[in-house]
Design a protein around this motif. Structure first.
Motif, PDB file in Angstrom:
ATOM      1  N   ARG A 247      53.671  44.941  50.478  1.00 18.96           N
ATOM      2  CA  ARG A 247      52.960  44.287  51.583  1.00 18.96           C
ATOM      3  C   ARG A 247      51.492  44.070  51.234  1.00 18.96           C
ATOM      4  NH1 ARG A 247      57.093  47.150  53.784  1.00 18.96           N
ATOM      5  NH2 ARG A 247      58.235  46.151  55.521  1.00 18.96           N
ATOM      6  N   GLN A 248      50.908  44.986  50.486  1.00 14.80           N
ATOM      7  CA  GLN A 248      49.539  44.773  50.022  1.00 14.80           C
ATOM      8  C   GLN A 248      49.433  43.510  49.170  1.00 14.80           C
ATOM      9  OE1 GLN A 248      47.551  48.258  48.332  1.00 14.80           O
ATOM     10  NE2 GLN A 248      48.934  49.619  49.444  1.00 14.80           N
ATOM     11  N   LYS A 249      50.379  43.341  48.253  1.00 21.57           N
ATOM     12  CA  LYS A 249      50.371  42.170  47.382  1.00 21.57           C
ATOM     13  C   LYS A 249      50.572  40.886  48.196  1.00 21.57           C
ATOM     14  CE  LYS A 249      52.395  40.318  43.124  1.00 21.57           C
ATOM     15  NZ  LYS A 249      52.452  38.917  43.613  1.00 21.57           N
ATOM     16  N   TYR A 250      51.463  40.938  49.177  1.00 18.87           N
ATOM     17  CA  TYR A 250      51.717  39.789  50.045  1.00 18.87           C
ATOM     18  C   TYR A 250      50.420  39.339  50.718  1.00 18.87           C
ATOM     19  CZ  TYR A 250      54.138  37.020  53.686  1.00 18.87           C
ATOM     20  OH  TYR A 250      54.577  36.020  54.527  1.00 18.87           O
ATOM     21  N   LEU A 251      49.673  40.296  51.269  1.00 20.48           N
ATOM     22  CA  LEU A 251      48.438  39.953  51.968  1.00 20.48           C
ATOM     23  C   LEU A 251      47.418  39.335  51.020  1.00 20.48           C
ATOM     24  CD1 LEU A 251      48.058  43.108  54.265  1.00 20.48           C
ATOM     25  CD2 LEU A 251      48.679  40.792  54.982  1.00 20.48           C
ATOM     26  N   ARG A 252      47.298  39.882  49.826  1.00 18.39           N
ATOM     27  CA  ARG A 252      46.343  39.322  48.860  1.00 18.39           C
ATOM     28  C   ARG A 252      46.715  37.897  48.461  1.00 18.39           C
ATOM     29  NH1 ARG A 252      47.262  44.401  46.268  1.00 18.39           N
ATOM     30  NH2 ARG A 252      45.577  45.899  46.695  1.00 18.39           N
ATOM     31  N   ASP A 253      48.007  37.633  48.350  1.00  9.26           N
ATOM     32  CA  ASP A 253      48.466  36.351  47.818  1.00  9.26           C
ATOM     33  C   ASP A 253      48.544  35.241  48.861  1.00  9.26           C
ATOM     34  OD1 ASP A 253      48.715  37.566  45.376  1.00  9.26           O
ATOM     35  OD2 ASP A 253      50.905  37.790  45.480  1.00  9.26           O
ATOM     36  N   MET A 254      48.573  35.593  50.144  1.00 13.19           N
ATOM     37  CA  MET A 254      48.925  34.574  51.137  1.00 13.19           C
ATOM     38  C   MET A 254      47.782  33.620  51.465  1.00 13.19           C
ATOM     39  SD  MET A 254      49.116  36.596  54.767  1.00 13.19           S
ATOM     40  CE  MET A 254      47.643  37.134  55.633  1.00 13.19           C
ATOM     41  N   ALA A 255      46.532  34.022  51.215  1.00 10.23           N
ATOM     42  CA  ALA A 255      45.392  33.144  51.507  1.00 10.23           C
ATOM     43  C   ALA A 255      44.218  33.554  50.628  1.00 10.23           C
ATOM     44  CB  ALA A 255      45.015  33.219  52.993  1.00 10.23           C
ATOM     45  N   SER A 256      43.189  32.742  50.641  1.00  9.37           N
ATOM     46  CA  SER A 256      42.036  32.986  49.769  1.00  9.37           C
ATOM     47  C   SER A 256      41.108  34.054  50.347  1.00  9.37           C
ATOM     48  CB  SER A 256      41.244  31.694  49.589  1.00  9.37           C
ATOM     49  OG  SER A 256      40.746  31.238  50.841  1.00  9.37           O
ATOM     50  N   ASP A 257      40.383  34.707  49.428  1.00  8.81           N
ATOM     51  CA  ASP A 257      39.298  35.623  49.775  1.00  8.81           C
ATOM     52  C   ASP A 257      39.750  36.757  50.699  1.00  8.81           C
ATOM     53  OD1 ASP A 257      36.785  36.605  49.536  1.00  8.81           O
ATOM     54  OD2 ASP A 257      35.769  35.008  50.625  1.00  8.81           O
ATOM     55  N   ILE A 258      40.835  37.434  50.301  1.00  9.11           N
ATOM     56  CA  ILE A 258      41.330  38.589  51.053  1.00  9.11           C
ATOM     57  C   ILE A 258      41.388  39.784  50.121  1.00  9.11           C
ATOM     58  CG2 ILE A 258      43.276  39.593  52.305  1.00  9.11           C
ATOM     59  CD1 ILE A 258      44.049  36.827  53.217  1.00  9.11           C
ATOM     60  N   GLU A 259      40.725  40.873  50.516  1.00  7.97           N
ATOM     61  CA  GLU A 259      40.808  42.137  49.796  1.00  7.97           C
ATOM     62  C   GLU A 259      41.649  43.114  50.605  1.00  7.97           C
ATOM     63  OE1 GLU A 259      37.036  43.539  47.652  1.00  7.97           O
ATOM     64  OE2 GLU A 259      36.249  42.382  49.354  1.00  7.97           O
ATOM     65  N   VAL A 260      42.437  43.916  49.927  1.00  8.69           N
ATOM     66  CA  VAL A 260      43.224  44.956  50.579  1.00  8.69           C
ATOM     67  C   VAL A 260      42.765  46.293  50.001  1.00  8.69           C
ATOM     68  CG1 VAL A 260      45.533  45.800  51.114  1.00  8.69           C
ATOM     69  CG2 VAL A 260      45.150  43.345  50.813  1.00  8.69           C
ATOM     70  N   ILE A 261      42.263  47.187  50.853  1.00 10.27           N
ATOM     71  CA  ILE A 261      41.508  48.356  50.383  1.00 10.27           C
ATOM     72  C   ILE A 261      42.018  49.631  51.048  1.00 10.27           C
ATOM     73  CG2 ILE A 261      39.199  49.369  50.192  1.00 10.27           C
ATOM     74  CD1 ILE A 261      38.096  46.474  50.547  1.00 10.27           C
ATOM     75  N   ASP A 262      42.132  50.667  50.249  1.00  7.93           N
ATOM     76  CA  ASP A 262      42.488  52.002  50.738  1.00  7.93           C
ATOM     77  C   ASP A 262      41.213  52.720  51.158  1.00  7.93           C
ATOM     78  OD1 ASP A 262      43.297  54.591  51.168  1.00  7.93           O
ATOM     79  OD2 ASP A 262      44.332  54.831  49.253  1.00  7.93           O
ATOM     80  N   VAL A 263      41.056  52.990  52.456  1.00  7.56           N
ATOM     81  CA  VAL A 263      39.827  53.596  52.967  1.00  7.56           C
ATOM     82  C   VAL A 263      39.620  55.005  52.411  1.00  7.56           C
ATOM     83  CG1 VAL A 263      40.856  54.604  55.054  1.00  7.56           C
ATOM     84  CG2 VAL A 263      38.447  53.928  55.075  1.00  7.56           C
ATOM     85  N   THR A 264      40.710  55.672  52.035  1.00  3.30           N
ATOM     86  CA  THR A 264      40.578  57.046  51.534  1.00  3.30           C
ATOM     87  C   THR A 264      40.027  57.096  50.113  1.00  3.30           C
ATOM     88  OG1 THR A 264      42.844  57.153  50.658  1.00  3.30           O
ATOM     89  CG2 THR A 264      42.538  57.726  52.968  1.00  3.30           C
ATOM     90  N   GLN A 265      39.845  55.919  49.484  1.00  6.26           N
ATOM     91  CA  GLN A 265      39.203  55.885  48.183  1.00  6.26           C
ATOM     92  C   GLN A 265      37.690  55.705  48.298  1.00  6.26           C
ATOM     93  OE1 GLN A 265      41.031  56.491  45.284  1.00  6.26           O
ATOM     94  NE2 GLN A 265      42.506  56.970  46.908  1.00  6.26           N
ATOM     95  N   THR A 266      37.220  55.488  49.517  1.00  7.22           N
ATOM     96  CA  THR A 266      35.784  55.313  49.764  1.00  7.22           C
ATOM     97  C   THR A 266      35.191  56.487  50.538  1.00  7.22           C
ATOM     98  OG1 THR A 266      36.095  52.912  49.807  1.00  7.22           O
ATOM     99  CG2 THR A 266      34.053  53.762  50.752  1.00  7.22           C
ATOM    100  N   LEU A 267      35.960  57.038  51.475  1.00  3.61           N
ATOM    101  CA  LEU A 267      35.511  58.152  52.309  1.00  3.61           C
ATOM    102  C   LEU A 267      36.502  59.312  52.160  1.00  3.61           C
ATOM    103  CD1 LEU A 267      34.639  56.079  55.517  1.00  3.61           C
ATOM    104  CD2 LEU A 267      33.025  56.904  53.797  1.00  3.61           C
ATOM    105  N   ASP A 268      36.026  60.518  52.393  1.00  4.18           N
ATOM    106  CA  ASP A 268      36.808  61.722  52.128  1.00  4.18           C
ATOM    107  C   ASP A 268      37.796  62.002  53.265  1.00  4.18           C
ATOM    108  OD1 ASP A 268      37.817  64.175  51.434  1.00  4.18           O
ATOM    109  OD2 ASP A 268      35.875  65.048  50.908  1.00  4.18           O
ATOM    110  N   ASN A 269      39.059  61.690  53.015  1.00  4.88           N
ATOM    111  CA  ASN A 269      40.070  61.828  54.064  1.00  4.88           C
ATOM    112  C   ASN A 269      40.453  63.284  54.340  1.00  4.88           C
ATOM    113  OD1 ASN A 269      41.721  60.461  56.000  1.00  4.88           O
ATOM    114  ND2 ASN A 269      43.507  60.995  54.771  1.00  4.88           N
ATOM    115  N   ASP A 270      40.052  64.205  53.494  1.00  9.58           N
ATOM    116  CA  ASP A 270      40.302  65.612  53.796  1.00  9.58           C
ATOM    117  C   ASP A 270      39.580  66.035  55.073  1.00  9.58           C
ATOM    118  OD1 ASP A 270      41.913  65.913  51.619  1.00  9.58           O
ATOM    119  OD2 ASP A 270      40.373  66.805  50.339  1.00  9.58           O
ATOM    120  N   TYR A 271      38.445  65.393  55.344  1.00 13.79           N
ATOM    121  CA  TYR A 271      37.726  65.651  56.583  1.00 13.79           C
ATOM    122  C   TYR A 271      38.215  64.730  57.708  1.00 13.79           C
ATOM    123  CZ  TYR A 271      34.223  68.673  54.397  1.00 13.79           C
ATOM    124  OH  TYR A 271      33.581  69.703  53.758  1.00 13.79           O
TER     125      TYR A 271
END
Length: 575
Positions: A247-271
């Motif tokens: 589904r991530q790939k589908y969203l990236r491919d379906m239209a221009s200028d779309i990023e799909v991002i995992d928020v837990t790679q930017t902020l600490d999800n342990d908290y």
């Protein structure tokens, strides 16, 4: 040298006078201290706001935020109290006994990643949290210019700042306070400063897991294909188990200028330990956009969403919110809680429907705009209310999910914000048994009163599980201008203030504006205001979204069956 009387009676009289004077002085000092302690310690207030009580001069907190002329006609503006700037006297205080106790008090509620705070709920104290956030605000505004003046990349600046903290107590206190308040920030960075300096441009942020996949496909394609908006889009999720790789790939491919991002790679999800609604403010914070517009997965526009970045209320305050529907009056849980944790509030809460017990809900968080360059601190305070233990033990028990955490978060730290004046209305079709009622989804207008976006999807009534597609032909406003009538009906004690402000002597002199439309919540219908027809362009847009949604649901079902689906096989423009 003055000789004291030797008479025991005279000594007694003089002693009593001295004690009386000391008591009187102490009471006056304590009264002043109690007022000033509402803000951060050590700050000063502007002389223009001084007033006399009993012949002595005392000082009140100040509201210096200026509202552009006539903005009150289209928006409700929250004018916050100023948090006094950090001074050298404040820094000097940190090295005293009083300073030691202050730091101990504001840092004591920190909890560890692995700690189960449900076993010790007293650690989540929002009254103490609000005080700590306002001290943090004063420190942040003091130290950020220092950080900006350092040389090198952000990593070098942060290292330098940490070295400075060894000899500068205010920097050390700031570092520790930020770690205590917002521990999820320090994930690959050492301060919030490097994060705010990374923000650029404007864009839209969506959040979606597998369960919202079809909704977000339709919402994004509605913006890209029908509205033809060129705003960049970021879709946030909580990892592969939340939104599958296919589904991530589908969203990236379906239209221009779309990023799909995992928020837990930017902020600490342990908290954070994100789930459900809580991801929304954290996705806004994590987004690379300086000016970020969050959009619900089931929200749809009738105008280019870019117009909101030029909205006068947003431009004046840096934060724009929309009102929810007027529902479930007579409830005071939210207002009582906010008063109890933050006795010093902006100009907005006393006028709100929640405080006047007209509606249990105030904000609809389907669309939220925040300029993180100017309102980062309000963004952080909102996120704090949605972190794991804060939301589970307090905020989600007081409010319905994340909705009210945006404006109440801004209240906690005293940042300005604007509400679009109109309450939630409706878009859809006429009620079969009453052509003066419009039934469907919740509609929101722009500052000129034109239909702008709606929330709740494309179905007739998702609350009652009526999953028939709507026919979009009509709309009705939710009102939002008859506050004097509401105050008269629901808050008799406040009527004297209303009359004084307007220079009137009797409630009968008030100009009573027309009553707002009223909701039949079970049927998702609104009645009591003018029934308006959508323009042909608006009808084409709204009804055209149904065709996009049908494709999204077919593709979603194929994915559920394990099939690979290529969104590029569709001619989306022909839908």
């Amino acid at each position: 040298m003055i000789s004291l009387p030797r008479s025991p009676v005279a000594k007694l009289v003089i002693g009593l006078l001295v004690i009386f004077c000391l008591i009187a002085y102490n009471l006056q000092y304590q009264s002043s201290y109690n007022r000033e302690s509402w803000n951060t310690p050590g700050g000063s207030y502007q002389d223009q706001d001084q007033y006399k009580v009993g012949g002595s001069k005392e000082r009140r907190p100040v509201r210096s935020f200026k509202v552009p002329k006539n903005l009150h006609l289209t928006h409700d503006i929250a004018i916050p109290y100023d948090i006094p700037p950090w001074t050298q006297e404040d820094t000097d205080l940190l090295d005293t006994t009083m300073g030691f106790h202050l730091k101990t008090e504001l840092l004591k509620n920190e909890y560890a990643k692995t700690e189960n705070v449900a076993n010790n709920p007293g650690k989540i104290n929002f009254a103490e949290l609000s005080k700590a956030e306002r001290v943090y605000k004063s420190l942040w505004n003091h130290i950020y210019p220092i950080y900006q003046g350092l040389s090198g990349r952000d990593r070098d600046r942060e290292s330098t700042l940490y070295e400075m903290a060894k000899t500068r107590p205010e920097i050390d206190f700031f570092m520790r306070l930020e770690k205590r308040l917002f521990p999820w920030l320090h994930y690959g960075r050492r301060t919030s400063f490097s994060l705010v300096r990374s923000y650029k441009g404007r864009g839209l942020v969506f959040c979606a897991g597998n369960g919202q996949f079809e909704f977000v496909v339709t919402a994004i394609q509605a913006i890209r294909i029908r509205i033809k908006s060129s705003l960049p889009i970021q879709v946030y999720h909580m990892g592969e188990n939340d939104l599958s790789n296919e589904r991530q790939k589908y969203l990236r491919d379906m239209a221009s200028d779309i990023e799909v991002i995992d928020v837990t790679q930017t902020l600490d999800n342990d908290y954070m330990q994100l789930g459900g609604w809580a991801i929304k403010p954290f996705a806004m914070l994590a987004s690379s956009f300086e000016e970020v517009m969050f959009v619900d997965a089931d929200a749809y526009f009738l105008q280019d969403p870019a117009v909101l970045f030029e909205d006068p209320g947003y431009m004046a305050t840096g934060a724009l919110f929309f009102y929810d529907r007027t529902l479930f009056g007579g409830i005071r849980t939210g207002s009582d809680w906010l008063r109890s944790v933050s006795p010093l509030l902006s100009s907005f809460p006393p006028t709100s429907r929640m405080f006047r017990m007209v509606s249990a809900h105030e904000q609809e968080s389907g669309v939220v705009l925040i300029n993180k360059r100017t309102r980062l601190l309000g963004m952080l305070a909102t996120c704090k209310m949605n972190s794991k233990w804060e939301r589970e033990l307090v905020s989600y028990k007081v409010f319905h999910g994340d909705k009210e955490t945006f404006w109440t978060g801004f209240e906690m730290i005293q940042e300005p914000y604007a509400f679009m004046r109109n309450y939630g209305g409706v878009i859809g079709e006429l009620r079969p048994d009453n052509d003066k009622s419009v039934c469907g989804a919740q509609l929101h207008e722009d500052h000129q009163g034109r239909p702008l976006w709606w929330n709740g999807g494309l179905y007739r009534n998702k609350n009652s599980r009526v999953y028939r597609y709507l026919q979009f032909d009509y709309w009705m406003t939710g009102g939002g201008h008859q506050k004097h009538r509401e105050r008269l009906t629901n808050d008799p004690d406040g009527m004297k203030d209303v009359l004084r402000d307007l220079g009137l002597t009797s409630p009968s002199q008030l100009k009573q504006e027309p009553k707002d439309a009223e909701w039949d919540f079970g049927e998702s219908c609104l009645a009591g205001a003018k029934v308006n027809q959508l323009t042909q362009l608006e009808k084409n847009l709204a009804n055209g979204y149904v065709g996009i949604d049908k494709i999204a649901r077919i593709d979603g079902e194929k994915m559920n069956q394990g099939e690979k689906v290529n969104p590029r096989m569709h001619d989306w423009n022909a839908v």
